[in-house]
Design a protein around this motif. Structure first.
Motif, mmCIF file in Angstrom:
data_model
loop_
_atom_site.group_PDB
_atom_site.id
_atom_site.type_symbol
_atom_site.label_atom_id
_atom_site.label_comp_id
_atom_site.label_asym_id
_atom_site.label_seq_id
_atom_site.Cartn_x
_atom_site.Cartn_y
_atom_site.Cartn_z
ATOM 1 N N PRO A 58 114.652 29.866 -6.882
ATOM 2 C CA PRO A 58 115.145 30.327 -8.174
ATOM 3 C C PRO A 58 115.511 31.804 -8.136
ATOM 4 O O PRO A 58 114.788 32.618 -7.575
ATOM 5 C CB PRO A 58 113.994 30.076 -9.128
ATOM 6 C CG PRO A 58 112.765 30.123 -8.272
ATOM 7 C CD PRO A 58 113.186 29.608 -6.931
ATOM 8 N N CYS A 61 115.978 33.857 -14.352
ATOM 9 C CA CYS A 61 115.001 33.313 -15.300
ATOM 10 C C CYS A 61 115.153 34.027 -16.630
ATOM 11 O O CYS A 61 115.304 35.245 -16.674
ATOM 12 C CB CYS A 61 113.575 33.509 -14.767
ATOM 13 S SG CYS A 61 112.303 32.858 -15.867
ATOM 14 N N THR A 63 113.587 34.879 -20.494
ATOM 15 C CA THR A 63 112.328 34.962 -21.230
ATOM 16 C C THR A 63 112.680 35.209 -22.700
ATOM 17 O O THR A 63 113.852 35.345 -23.047
ATOM 18 C CB THR A 63 111.480 36.152 -20.726
ATOM 19 O OG1 THR A 63 112.109 37.366 -21.192
ATOM 20 C CG2 THR A 63 111.396 36.171 -19.224
ATOM 21 N N SER A 67 116.383 38.547 -19.654
ATOM 22 C CA SER A 67 116.505 37.776 -18.400
ATOM 23 C C SER A 67 116.209 38.669 -17.203
ATOM 24 O O SER A 67 116.250 39.900 -17.306
ATOM 25 C CB SER A 67 117.935 37.237 -18.261
ATOM 26 O OG SER A 67 118.860 38.313 -18.103
ATOM 27 N N ASP A 203 104.714 35.176 -14.629
ATOM 28 C CA ASP A 203 104.301 33.971 -15.359
ATOM 29 C C ASP A 203 102.774 33.906 -15.287
ATOM 30 O O ASP A 203 102.202 33.673 -14.210
ATOM 31 C CB ASP A 203 104.923 32.739 -14.688
ATOM 32 C CG ASP A 203 104.498 31.436 -15.371
ATOM 33 O OD1 ASP A 203 105.318 30.499 -15.412
ATOM 34 O OD2 ASP A 203 103.346 31.365 -15.853
ATOM 35 N N VAL A 210 108.720 34.854 -11.041
ATOM 36 C CA VAL A 210 109.543 33.743 -11.551
ATOM 37 C C VAL A 210 110.850 33.561 -10.783
ATOM 38 O O VAL A 210 111.566 32.578 -10.992
ATOM 39 C CB VAL A 210 109.842 33.926 -13.057
ATOM 40 C CG1 VAL A 210 108.547 33.896 -13.867
ATOM 41 C CG2 VAL A 210 110.629 35.201 -13.313
ATOM 42 N N ILE A 211 111.179 34.529 -9.897
ATOM 43 C CA ILE A 211 112.362 34.354 -9.041
ATOM 44 C C ILE A 211 111.941 34.573 -7.591
ATOM 45 O O ILE A 211 110.987 35.310 -7.314
ATOM 46 C CB ILE A 211 113.532 35.303 -9.421
ATOM 47 C CG1 ILE A 211 113.101 36.763 -9.399
ATOM 48 C CG2 ILE A 211 114.118 34.911 -10.768
ATOM 49 C CD1 ILE A 211 114.263 37.744 -9.582
#
Ligand SMILES: O=C1NC(=O)NC(C(=O)O)N1
Length: 311
Positions: A58, A61, A63, A67, A203, A210-211
C-alpha cells in the motif's frame, strides 16, 4: 449574479478549479473524467520519459484529517501524455497542463525540449517537489540546484511555464526561493503546495504504519496541510510580482477555495478531496464557493483575490 471566471496566461477558465497533479490524471480515462466534470482545466500526472510502476503498495491511505502517499511517480511515460496533449480538444476551452517530473535535470530538459518542438497549447508544470523517491531529495529545497535547473530549462523551453513547489516553513526560505524564481520571466506561475513530505501516520489498532514505502513515511495532503498551503500561497503572492500562484492543499469545500483565493491564488487545485469524493467534488465546491460569495456580496473573484486582511 456570481461570475467565477478566471483569465490568466492568455487562457480563459469558467471557474478556478481543477485537479491536483497525481489525482485522477494517470490514464486517459481518468483525464477525461476530469475534463468532462465541472473542473475548468486538467493537469496530467507528473511524468518521466519512460513509464514507471512506482513504489510498492500500500502506498496511499486516507484518514479523517487528510491523506498520506508515497506513490513514487507511477505514470504511463511522457509520450503517453504528449499523445493526449496532441489530441486534446483545446477549443472546448478547458486548458491542459502537463506535469513533468524527470528523475534528473537532463530528463526534464529532454521532455521540455520535445514539448517545445511539439508547439502545443498545453502548459508545463515542472514538479520540483516529489518527496517520495527513495534516496532523492526534493529539488525545491536546494536553491542553488533550482537556479541551475531553471536556467537550463528556460534555455530549452521559451514559452510560459510553471513549477510545483514543496511547502516552505521559514521566511528566509520563502525569500531565497522567490529570488530564484524572480530571475525567470518565462516562469509565469507557481503551484503551492506539493504534499508535506515524509509524515508518518500510525494505525493504533494494528500498531503499524499504513503505507509500505520508506517504512511508512509519505507526503501529507488534505486538511493536515491547509494552513501551510495558505501560508505558501500568501507569501509567494507577495514575493512574486507579475507571476500567478495556483493554490493546492486542503481544499475540501467552497470555504477553503475562498481562503486560497483570498490569500492570492489565481486558480486552485483539488487533490485528496477529489481522490476520496470523485469528480462530483468540483461541482459541490463550486456551488459552495458561489453561495459564499453571494452571501458576502462578491460578484467576481477579483473582488477579493489577494485581499486577506492582517491585524
Ligand atoms: O510530487 C508528488 N507528490 C506526492 O505527494 N506524490 C507523488 C508521487 O509520489 O508520485 N508525487
Amino acid at each position: 449574479h456570481v461570475d467565477l471566471s478566471v483569465s490568466w496566461l492568455g487562457l480563459a477558465m469558467a471557474n478556478p478549479l481543477y485537479n491536483a497533479s497525481g489525482v485522477m490524471c494517470r490514464s486517459v480515462a481518468e483525464l477525461e473524467q476530469v475534463r468532462t466534470s465541472a473542473a475548468a482545466a486538467v493537469i496530467t500526472k507528473s511524468c518521466t520519459p519512460q513509464p514507471r510502476t512506482g513504489n510498492p503498495e500500500p502506498r496511499y491511505c486516507a484518514t479523517a484529517l487528510g491523506s498520506i502517499n508515497s506513490m513514487g511517480l507511477p505514470n504511463a511515460g511522457y509520450p503517453y501524455y504528449l499523445d493526449y496533449a496532441r489530441s486534446y480538444p483545446y477549443a472546448a476551452g478547458k486548458p491542459l497542463f502537463l506535469s513533468l517530473s524527470g528523475m534528473t535535470l537532463q530528463e526534464n530538459l529532454d521532455m521540455l525540449s520535445d514539448l517545445a518542438a511539439a508547439q502545443l497549447p498545453c502548459l508545463p508544470e515542472v514538479n520540483l517537489s516529489c518527496p517520495n523517491l527513495p534516496g532523492k531529495p526534493q529539488l525545491g529545497y536546494d536553491f542553488q540546484a533550482c537556479h541551475e535547473a531553471l536556467t537550463q530549462m528556460a534555455r530549452v523551453y521559451h514559452g510560459p511555464f510553471g513549477v510545483k513547489l514543496p511547502p516552505y516553513f521559514d521566511p528566509v526560505h520563502f525569500a531565497r526561493m522567490a529570488a530564484v524564481l524572480n530571475a525567470f520571466p518565462a516562469l509565469r506561475f507557481v503551484t503551492c503546495i506539493n504534499s508535506i513530505g515524509n509524515g508518518l501516520v500510525i494505525d493504533v489498532d494494528r500498531e503499524s504504519v499504513v503505507i509500505k514505502p520508506k517504512d511508512g513515511l509519505g507526503g501529507l495532503g488534505g486538511s493536515y496541510v491547509l494552513p501551510t498551503a495558505l501560508a505558501n500561497v500568501r507569501e509567494f503572492y507577495r514575493l512574486l510580482p507579475g507571476k500567478h500562484v495556483v493554490g493546492c492543499g486542503g481544499i475540501n469545500s467552497g470555504r477553503e477555495a475562498f481562503m486560497h483565493i483570498l490569500a492570492g491564488a489565481t486558480a486552485v487545485q483539488i487533490g485528496t478531496c477529489l481522490y476520496e469524493e470523485g469528480e462530483g467534488a468540483f461541482a459541490r465546491i463550486l456551488d459552495e464557493l458561489r453561495a459564499l460569495m453571494a452571501h458576502k456580496g462578491y460578484q467576481r473573484l477579483d473582488d477579493f483575490r489577494g485581499k486577506l486582511k492582517t491585524l
